[in-house]
Design an enzyme around this catalytic site. Sequence first.
Site, PDB file in Angstrom:
ATOM      1  N   GLU A   1       0.835  -1.211   0.000  1.00  0.00           N
ATOM      2  CA  GLU A   1       0.000   0.000   0.000  1.00  0.00           C
ATOM      3  C   GLU A   1       0.867   1.258   0.000  1.00  0.00           C
ATOM      4  O   GLU A   1       0.384   2.361  -0.191  1.00  0.00           O
ATOM      5  CB  GLU A   1      -0.896   0.021   1.245  1.00  0.00           C
ATOM      6  CG  GLU A   1      -2.246  -0.612   1.024  1.00  0.00           C
ATOM      7  CD  GLU A   1      -2.161  -2.070   0.649  1.00  0.00           C
ATOM      8  OE1 GLU A   1      -1.580  -2.851   1.421  1.00  0.00           O
ATOM      9  OE2 GLU A   1      -2.648  -2.435  -0.429  1.00  0.00           O
TER      10      GLU A   1
ATOM     11  N   THR B   1       3.666  -8.370  -2.518  1.00  0.00           N
ATOM     12  CA  THR B   1       4.291  -8.821  -1.267  1.00  0.00           C
ATOM     13  C   THR B   1       3.663 -10.122  -0.765  1.00  0.00           C
ATOM     14  O   THR B   1       2.469 -10.350  -0.903  1.00  0.00           O
ATOM     15  CB  THR B   1       4.150  -7.746  -0.174  1.00  0.00           C
ATOM     16  OG1 THR B   1       2.784  -7.348  -0.092  1.00  0.00           O
ATOM     17  CG2 THR B   1       5.010  -6.549  -0.501  1.00  0.00           C
TER      18      THR B   1
ATOM     19  N   ASP C   1      -6.658  -4.111  -5.157  1.00  0.00           N
ATOM     20  CA  ASP C   1      -6.113  -4.641  -3.896  1.00  0.00           C
ATOM     21  C   ASP C   1      -6.586  -6.078  -3.675  1.00  0.00           C
ATOM     22  O   ASP C   1      -6.790  -6.517  -2.553  1.00  0.00           O
ATOM     23  CB  ASP C   1      -6.493  -3.744  -2.700  1.00  0.00           C
ATOM     24  CG  ASP C   1      -5.770  -4.131  -1.411  1.00  0.00           C
ATOM     25  OD1 ASP C   1      -4.741  -4.821  -1.500  1.00  0.00           O
ATOM     26  OD2 ASP C   1      -6.252  -3.757  -0.328  1.00  0.00           O
TER      27      ASP C   1
ATOM     28  N   LYS D   1      -8.962 -12.533  -1.829  1.00  0.00           N
ATOM     29  CA  LYS D   1      -9.820 -11.361  -1.651  1.00  0.00           C
ATOM     30  C   LYS D   1     -10.845 -11.181  -2.768  1.00  0.00           C
ATOM     31  O   LYS D   1     -11.900 -10.614  -2.545  1.00  0.00           O
ATOM     32  CB  LYS D   1      -8.940 -10.108  -1.586  1.00  0.00           C
ATOM     33  CG  LYS D   1      -8.433  -9.739  -0.207  1.00  0.00           C
ATOM     34  CD  LYS D   1      -7.830  -8.352  -0.312  1.00  0.00           C
ATOM     35  CE  LYS D   1      -7.272  -7.845   0.985  1.00  0.00           C
ATOM     36  NZ  LYS D   1      -6.697  -6.484   0.774  1.00  0.00           N
TER      37      LYS D   1
ATOM     38  N   CYS E   1      -5.674   4.568   9.600  1.00  0.00           N
ATOM     39  CA  CYS E   1      -5.583   4.229  11.027  1.00  0.00           C
ATOM     40  C   CYS E   1      -6.684   4.876  11.871  1.00  0.00           C
ATOM     41  O   CYS E   1      -7.162   4.274  12.826  1.00  0.00           O
ATOM     42  CB  CYS E   1      -4.223   4.639  11.587  1.00  0.00           C
ATOM     43  SG  CYS E   1      -2.855   3.644  10.962  1.00  0.00           S
ATOM     44  N   HIS E   2      -7.059   6.121  11.526  1.00  0.00           N
ATOM     45  CA  HIS E   2      -7.993   6.848  12.394  1.00  0.00           C
ATOM     46  C   HIS E   2      -9.428   6.800  11.901  1.00  0.00           C
ATOM     47  O   HIS E   2     -10.298   7.429  12.495  1.00  0.00           O
ATOM     48  CB  HIS E   2      -7.522   8.290  12.578  1.00  0.00           C
ATOM     49  CG  HIS E   2      -6.282   8.402  13.415  1.00  0.00           C
ATOM     50  ND1 HIS E   2      -6.295   8.246  14.784  1.00  0.00           N
ATOM     51  CD2 HIS E   2      -4.987   8.599  13.077  1.00  0.00           C
ATOM     52  CE1 HIS E   2      -5.059   8.374  15.261  1.00  0.00           C
ATOM     53  NE2 HIS E   2      -4.248   8.579  14.241  1.00  0.00           N
TER      54      HIS E   2
HETATM   55 CA    CA Z   1      -3.169  -4.792   0.209  1.00  0.00          CA
END
Ligand code: CA
Length: 707
Positions: free
Chosen positions: A198, A255, A320, A347, A631-632
């Site tokens: 990402e 990755t 993604d 996914k 994150c928030h």
């Molecule tokens: Ca990803």
Amino acid sequence: MGLLRAAAGAALAIALAGCSATDDEGGVTTEMLLNAASDSSEWLTYGRDYSEQRYSPLDQINLESVKDLGLAWHADMDTARGQEATPLVIDGNIYITTAWSKVKAYNATTGEPLWDYDPQVPGETAVKACCDVVNRGLAAFGDKLYLGTLDGRLIALDRKTGAEVWSTVTVDQSKPYTITGAPIVVGGKVIIGNGGAEYGVRGYITAYDAESGEEDWRFYVVPGGPEEEGTEPEYLAKARETWNGEWWKFGGGGTVWDSMAYDPELDLLYIGTGNGSPWNQAYRSPGGGDNLYLSSIVALRPETGEYVWHYQTTPGETWDFTATQHIMLANLDIDGRKRKVLMQAPKNGFFYVIDRETGELISADNYVPQNWATGFDMATGRPIEVPEARYGDTGKPFVSTPGAGGGHSWHPMAFSPSQGLVYIPAIEAAFPYFPETDWKADAHRGFNVGVDQAAGGLPAIESVREATAASTKGALIAWDPVTQTERWRVQYPGPWNGGLLATGGGLVFQGTAAGYVKAYDAADGSEKWSFPAQTGVIAPPITYEIDGEQYVAVMAGWGGIWPLAPGGIVNETSGPVPNISRLLVFKLGGTDTLPDAPPLVRRPLDPPAFTGDPAELTQGTYDYGRYCGTCHGDAVVGSTVLPDLRRSPVLNSAESWQAIVHGGALQQNGMASFADSLSPERIEGIRQYVIFRANQDKELGGIGDQK
Ligand code: CA
């Protein structure tokens, strides 16, 4: 050492020590790992054995007796972030990893603490991690345990003492690499991947000598820069033909951040590779191409790292859609033939059954609703895409189901050989991909994906948010891999429920996002047992037997990407739940109890007045989406795991806000400085956006709160 001698040694050790199955001299041997499926007293490797089926034949805890299952003991953790680890059980002891890559050892019967190890991961490493500061577990070999740390080290520990034996840096720590996955040991080599796609990295795995820590081989998933052309192995030269533009400048991605499996008979190591870096293929590889070996299952020789075959689940990945999800091996009767298969629910929403000898696609069907493909061309093994799905090419948003969260994430599946069913901890959620115009990579900070995270994240408008929450669900799906059909399901109101364990007692164990550990009948999904865990449980349970008693153990502790990014999606049973991190261990007749759960206290929603201007708000909205929201929380609706900025007292002070976001005052907690990416003016713009959103929500009565 021969197999017979190892078996005899193990039997002798069991006889002498009662609960010890390891060879006293060599500890965990290759033979023991090869035979882990037949050792139900221990849990020697991540997926219990190399097939990664997460099935134990233990049956003391069964359909009838499970009603008497109680807490045997519990241990409190010293971290309050997502707990995703699979414990290992060896020689009567249980070994776990926690958030921040810490390791702890306990007596598996009594819970007596034995040792602790803290690799001292620098707090600011957290901003390189898309998906919380989690760790999914250890590998064991000889007298050592192996740990991958968030900041990219592979560390060998003495299993008896927890003392560090060796440590090696496996990534360029100046780049946004992280490690959250468990290593695997094959043939005396410890193999580890990494994450970071990402943010902008090139994916690879590396094998190290388990004894010395010397690097043995490295396998790159995607081709490197032009300087490597002509010198690279053939598989990378072939991959190069499937890329365009200057992907190497931003790493390309791919990755290997989670799943690996091994077939000893075929001597093939299987790895699952991740998404493109950036997501938006129009930026990553203009003009398209398959972009090998993104979103693929790749088979390698574990001795040399030599490429053998690959199957790409999502050619030209742009959503993604990682294929790092759980890879499981089994032998199935399909169309009258015994097939050695590999199974994965990546996914992209399709369940794949693949011939694990050749990589041939046997079948694929969607296990959750999906709208990005119309099916498969079985002649080529490729999905047939819906043209509108390629938002980067059309320049128009596409709302995909599944979305970037996937139909299934890292939470391990389980397989019951007697039922012939794969149990999938599934997610039903869409994601709007808004192509970002004039996107530029930022090598320092932020979500670097070429998709507008402010537009694509959870919307600020309450009615839209509620509609999104209503259509976002989770399920435990029992999937027949032969017929590619759902046999039964347990529907959950929310996503991000725990990984799975199947047992010979006819049970499937799962923790839930709403804060329970449950046992279901493996045949029909009826609930047989439930334990209130006081926190969301996302990790997979394991089971073991010591002195004739069967135990079930699971890490509890809410976190990971789901509570962090779209953390504002709540409903009456899926949240908000607090993080109370513990190891919970159960047995029949267990009488331990948890202390009363503290009330979930949230700060009042009492922001200062908005004083920004429209241009500042527009920039602040974009910057929040790119740099803060992962994150928030989307649209600043935070979870219970990290601070909900709408409620932060720091909003009242522009100076304090600058000291943290620009000055890095809280970097030890994980909140590193963004000074290399954002000017003080833009940082103030983010504050104004947060204030704006907090006032919006205050007027509406506080969305994202308890409903
Ligand atoms: Ca990803």
